[in-house]
Design a protein around this motif. Structure first.
Motif, mmCIF file in Angstrom:
data_model
loop_
_atom_site.group_PDB
_atom_site.id
_atom_site.type_symbol
_atom_site.label_atom_id
_atom_site.label_comp_id
_atom_site.label_asym_id
_atom_site.label_seq_id
_atom_site.Cartn_x
_atom_site.Cartn_y
_atom_site.Cartn_z
ATOM 1 N N ASN A 1 -2.304 -4.855 -5.869
ATOM 2 C CA ASN A 1 -3.506 -4.027 -5.712
ATOM 3 C C ASN A 1 -3.205 -2.656 -5.115
ATOM 4 O OD1 ASN A 1 -5.159 -5.968 -6.847
ATOM 5 N ND2 ASN A 1 -5.605 -6.933 -4.889
ATOM 6 N N LEU A 2 -2.285 -2.585 -4.143
ATOM 7 C CA LEU A 2 -1.926 -1.286 -3.573
ATOM 8 C C LEU A 2 -1.305 -0.396 -4.643
ATOM 9 C CD1 LEU A 2 -0.342 -2.088 -0.099
ATOM 10 C CD2 LEU A 2 -2.467 -0.857 -0.525
ATOM 11 N N GLY A 3 -0.453 -0.987 -5.467
ATOM 12 C CA GLY A 3 0.251 -0.223 -6.489
ATOM 13 C C GLY A 3 -0.573 0.105 -7.710
ATOM 14 N N LYS A 44 4.905 15.172 -7.459
ATOM 15 C CA LYS A 44 5.455 13.814 -7.372
ATOM 16 C C LYS A 44 4.320 12.812 -7.549
ATOM 17 C CE LYS A 44 9.370 14.891 -4.394
ATOM 18 N NZ LYS A 44 10.369 14.841 -5.398
ATOM 19 N N ILE A 45 4.619 11.748 -8.241
ATOM 20 C CA ILE A 45 3.660 10.655 -8.391
ATOM 21 C C ILE A 45 4.152 9.524 -7.495
ATOM 22 C CG2 ILE A 45 2.664 8.979 -9.978
ATOM 23 C CD1 ILE A 45 2.961 11.126 -12.167
ATOM 24 N N VAL A 46 3.282 9.084 -6.584
ATOM 25 C CA VAL A 46 3.676 8.082 -5.597
ATOM 26 C C VAL A 46 2.623 6.981 -5.516
ATOM 27 C CG1 VAL A 46 5.077 9.651 -4.193
ATOM 28 C CG2 VAL A 46 2.646 9.492 -3.755
ATOM 29 N N LYS A 47 3.030 5.842 -4.977
ATOM 30 C CA LYS A 47 2.093 4.735 -4.771
ATOM 31 C C LYS A 47 2.286 4.202 -3.356
ATOM 32 C CE LYS A 47 4.943 0.987 -6.459
ATOM 33 N NZ LYS A 47 4.956 -0.255 -7.158
ATOM 34 N N ILE A 48 1.321 3.460 -2.904
ATOM 35 C CA ILE A 48 1.351 2.890 -1.562
ATOM 36 C C ILE A 48 2.249 1.654 -1.580
ATOM 37 C CG2 ILE A 48 -0.002 1.945 0.333
ATOM 38 C CD1 ILE A 48 -2.489 3.281 -1.022
ATOM 39 N N SER A 49 3.124 1.565 -0.593
ATOM 40 C CA SER A 49 3.964 0.385 -0.401
ATOM 41 C C SER A 49 3.512 -0.329 0.857
ATOM 42 C CB SER A 49 5.433 0.791 -0.251
ATOM 43 O OG SER A 49 5.886 1.413 -1.419
ATOM 44 N N ILE A 77 -8.726 -4.382 3.010
ATOM 45 C CA ILE A 77 -9.636 -3.946 1.956
ATOM 46 C C ILE A 77 -8.941 -2.807 1.214
ATOM 47 C CG2 ILE A 77 -11.936 -3.054 1.438
ATOM 48 C CD1 ILE A 77 -12.742 -4.396 4.183
ATOM 49 N N ILE A 78 -8.339 -3.170 0.088
ATOM 50 C CA ILE A 78 -7.467 -2.261 -0.656
ATOM 51 C C ILE A 78 -8.197 -0.992 -1.087
ATOM 52 C CG2 ILE A 78 -5.966 -2.037 -2.672
ATOM 53 C CD1 ILE A 78 -4.970 -4.013 -0.455
ATOM 54 N N LYS A 79 -9.421 -1.110 -1.548
ATOM 55 C CA LYS A 79 -10.184 0.064 -1.998
ATOM 56 C C LYS A 79 -10.336 1.075 -0.853
ATOM 57 C CE LYS A 79 -14.535 1.406 -4.105
ATOM 58 N NZ LYS A 79 -15.888 1.024 -4.445
ATOM 59 N N ASP A 80 -10.633 0.602 0.353
ATOM 60 C CA ASP A 80 -10.766 1.491 1.510
ATOM 61 C C ASP A 80 -9.434 2.148 1.867
ATOM 62 O OD1 ASP A 80 -13.443 0.876 1.671
ATOM 63 O OD2 ASP A 80 -13.250 -0.429 3.431
ATOM 64 N N ILE A 81 -8.365 1.363 1.784
ATOM 65 C CA ILE A 81 -7.034 1.894 2.101
ATOM 66 C C ILE A 81 -6.654 2.975 1.093
ATOM 67 C CG2 ILE A 81 -4.577 1.287 2.213
ATOM 68 C CD1 ILE A 81 -5.609 -1.504 3.296
ATOM 69 N N GLN A 82 -6.895 2.727 -0.173
ATOM 70 C CA GLN A 82 -6.600 3.729 -1.200
ATOM 71 C C GLN A 82 -7.428 4.992 -0.990
ATOM 72 O OE1 GLN A 82 -7.336 1.269 -4.655
ATOM 73 N NE2 GLN A 82 -5.161 0.837 -4.923
ATOM 74 N N GLU A 83 -8.681 4.817 -0.589
ATOM 75 C CA GLU A 83 -9.544 5.975 -0.320
ATOM 76 C C GLU A 83 -8.996 6.811 0.830
ATOM 77 O OE1 GLU A 83 -14.179 7.013 0.896
ATOM 78 O OE2 GLU A 83 -13.648 4.941 0.392
ATOM 79 N N LYS A 84 -8.462 6.153 1.860
ATOM 80 C CA LYS A 84 -7.878 6.879 2.991
ATOM 81 C C LYS A 84 -6.713 7.753 2.539
ATOM 82 C CE LYS A 84 -9.142 3.651 6.620
ATOM 83 N NZ LYS A 84 -8.685 2.998 7.849
ATOM 84 N N PHE A 85 -5.842 7.201 1.707
ATOM 85 C CA PHE A 85 -4.704 7.978 1.211
ATOM 86 C C PHE A 85 -5.180 9.126 0.320
ATOM 87 C CE2 PHE A 85 -2.357 4.255 2.606
ATOM 88 C CZ PHE A 85 -1.194 4.810 3.106
ATOM 89 N N GLN A 86 -6.144 8.849 -0.548
ATOM 90 C CA GLN A 86 -6.672 9.875 -1.449
ATOM 91 C C GLN A 86 -7.277 11.041 -0.659
ATOM 92 O OE1 GLN A 86 -6.454 9.695 -4.931
ATOM 93 N NE2 GLN A 86 -7.042 11.826 -4.794
ATOM 94 N N ILE A 92 5.675 -19.799 -3.693
ATOM 95 C CA ILE A 92 5.014 -20.856 -2.934
ATOM 96 C C ILE A 92 3.530 -21.055 -3.261
ATOM 97 C CG2 ILE A 92 4.530 -21.662 -0.583
ATOM 98 C CD1 ILE A 92 6.925 -19.983 0.317
ATOM 99 N N GLN A 93 3.202 -22.290 -3.561
ATOM 100 C CA GLN A 93 1.872 -22.795 -3.940
ATOM 101 C C GLN A 93 0.682 -21.887 -3.647
ATOM 102 O OE1 GLN A 93 3.343 -24.458 -1.121
ATOM 103 N NE2 GLN A 93 4.123 -26.382 -1.900
ATOM 104 N N ASN A 94 0.305 -21.168 -4.668
ATOM 105 C CA ASN A 94 -0.953 -20.409 -4.685
ATOM 106 C C ASN A 94 -1.113 -19.396 -3.554
ATOM 107 O OD1 ASN A 94 -1.699 -21.941 -6.910
ATOM 108 N ND2 ASN A 94 -2.582 -23.522 -5.599
ATOM 109 N N ARG A 95 -0.072 -19.039 -2.880
ATOM 110 C CA ARG A 95 -0.206 -18.068 -1.801
ATOM 111 C C ARG A 95 -0.418 -16.685 -2.406
ATOM 112 N NH1 ARG A 95 3.234 -17.848 3.725
ATOM 113 N NH2 ARG A 95 1.949 -16.271 4.670
ATOM 114 N N ASP A 96 -1.277 -15.887 -1.811
ATOM 115 C CA ASP A 96 -1.629 -14.573 -2.375
ATOM 116 C C ASP A 96 -0.682 -13.478 -1.921
ATOM 117 O OD1 ASP A 96 -2.277 -14.170 0.266
ATOM 118 O OD2 ASP A 96 -4.171 -13.188 -0.165
ATOM 119 N N SER A 97 0.534 -13.799 -1.588
ATOM 120 C CA SER A 97 1.444 -12.850 -0.961
ATOM 121 C C SER A 97 1.739 -11.610 -1.788
ATOM 122 C CB SER A 97 2.749 -13.536 -0.582
ATOM 123 O OG SER A 97 3.297 -14.130 -1.722
ATOM 124 N N LEU A 98 1.606 -11.675 -3.087
ATOM 125 C CA LEU A 98 1.861 -10.490 -3.896
ATOM 126 C C LEU A 98 0.586 -9.753 -4.263
ATOM 127 C CD1 LEU A 98 4.679 -11.866 -6.186
ATOM 128 C CD2 LEU A 98 4.882 -10.528 -4.111
#
Length: 193
Positions: free
Chosen positions: A164-166, A175-180, A88-97, A153-159
């Motif tokens: 979303n993290l970035g 420094k301006i940073v993003k989650i990897s 859940i990207i929103k929750d992960i971003q909130e943790k970093f924030q 590869i066929q419709n895989r959501d790998s990216l």
């Protein structure tokens, strides 16, 4: 900075030797000496504060001495999930924030914001094997290269996770940073010269 962290009475109970949570472990460069690295279990710190609503936070903060008062700071969220849809990207971003605003800037700003310490780099990582890649690829970056060669590869959501993290940028100490995203045991915690 490392000694200051290790001497801080509030942080001593949360200092760890290993970076491990939810059966996921992140490696530490074997060339790093114990006195050159401080590993803090940040979410344990918050859980022990007996707050009615403890803020969400990342699992670990790791400071590495790069010598001459230069440091690298790693913030790590470890997630043991079996599919990327469970991230859940929103929750992960909130943790970093929350970790950057409350833990690093307010509660322990006297250490992490001190002018005498300069940051060579600040790295934010979500470490998970949501794609089942551990053992198949050395790093998530290697996997992405293979995936691009196979024309995504066929419709895989790998990216999807990367995009979303970035999508949210964080600012700390100029420094301006993003989650990897990476897979265990990466990223290896190391010194930068």
């Amino acid at each position: 900075m490392i000694q200051e962290i290790k001497n801080c009475k509030e942080l001593i109970p949360y200092l760890k030797e290993k970076i491990e949570d939810e059966w996921i472990e992140v490696g530490i460069d074997e060339d790093l000496k114990t006195e050159e690295v401080a590993v803090i279990k940040i979410d344990d710190y918050y859980n022990d504060q007996h707050l009615r609503f403890p803020p969400k936070s990342v699992d670990f903060g790791v400071a590495v001495d790069c010598q001459c008062k230069w440091y690298i700071l790693y913030l790590l969220e470890l997630k043991n999930v079996n599919h990327s849809k469970r991230l859940i990207i929103k929750d992960i971003q909130e943790k970093f924030q929350n970790t950057i605003q409350d833990f690093l800037s307010e509660r322990f700003g006297k250490i992490f914001l001190a002018d005498q310490y300069k940051y060579r780099d600040i790295k934010l990582y979500l470490v998970s094997d949501a794609y089942g890649l551990t053992g198949r690829y050395g790093t998530y970056a290697e996997y992405k290269k293979v995936l691009e060669k196979k024309q995504r590869i066929q419709n895989r959501d790998s990216l999807r996770v990367d995009i979303n993290l970035g999508s949210k940028l964080f600012r700390f100490r100029g420094k301006i940073v993003k989650i990897s995203y990476d897979i265990p045991p990466n990223p290896i915690i190391r010194r930068m010269t």
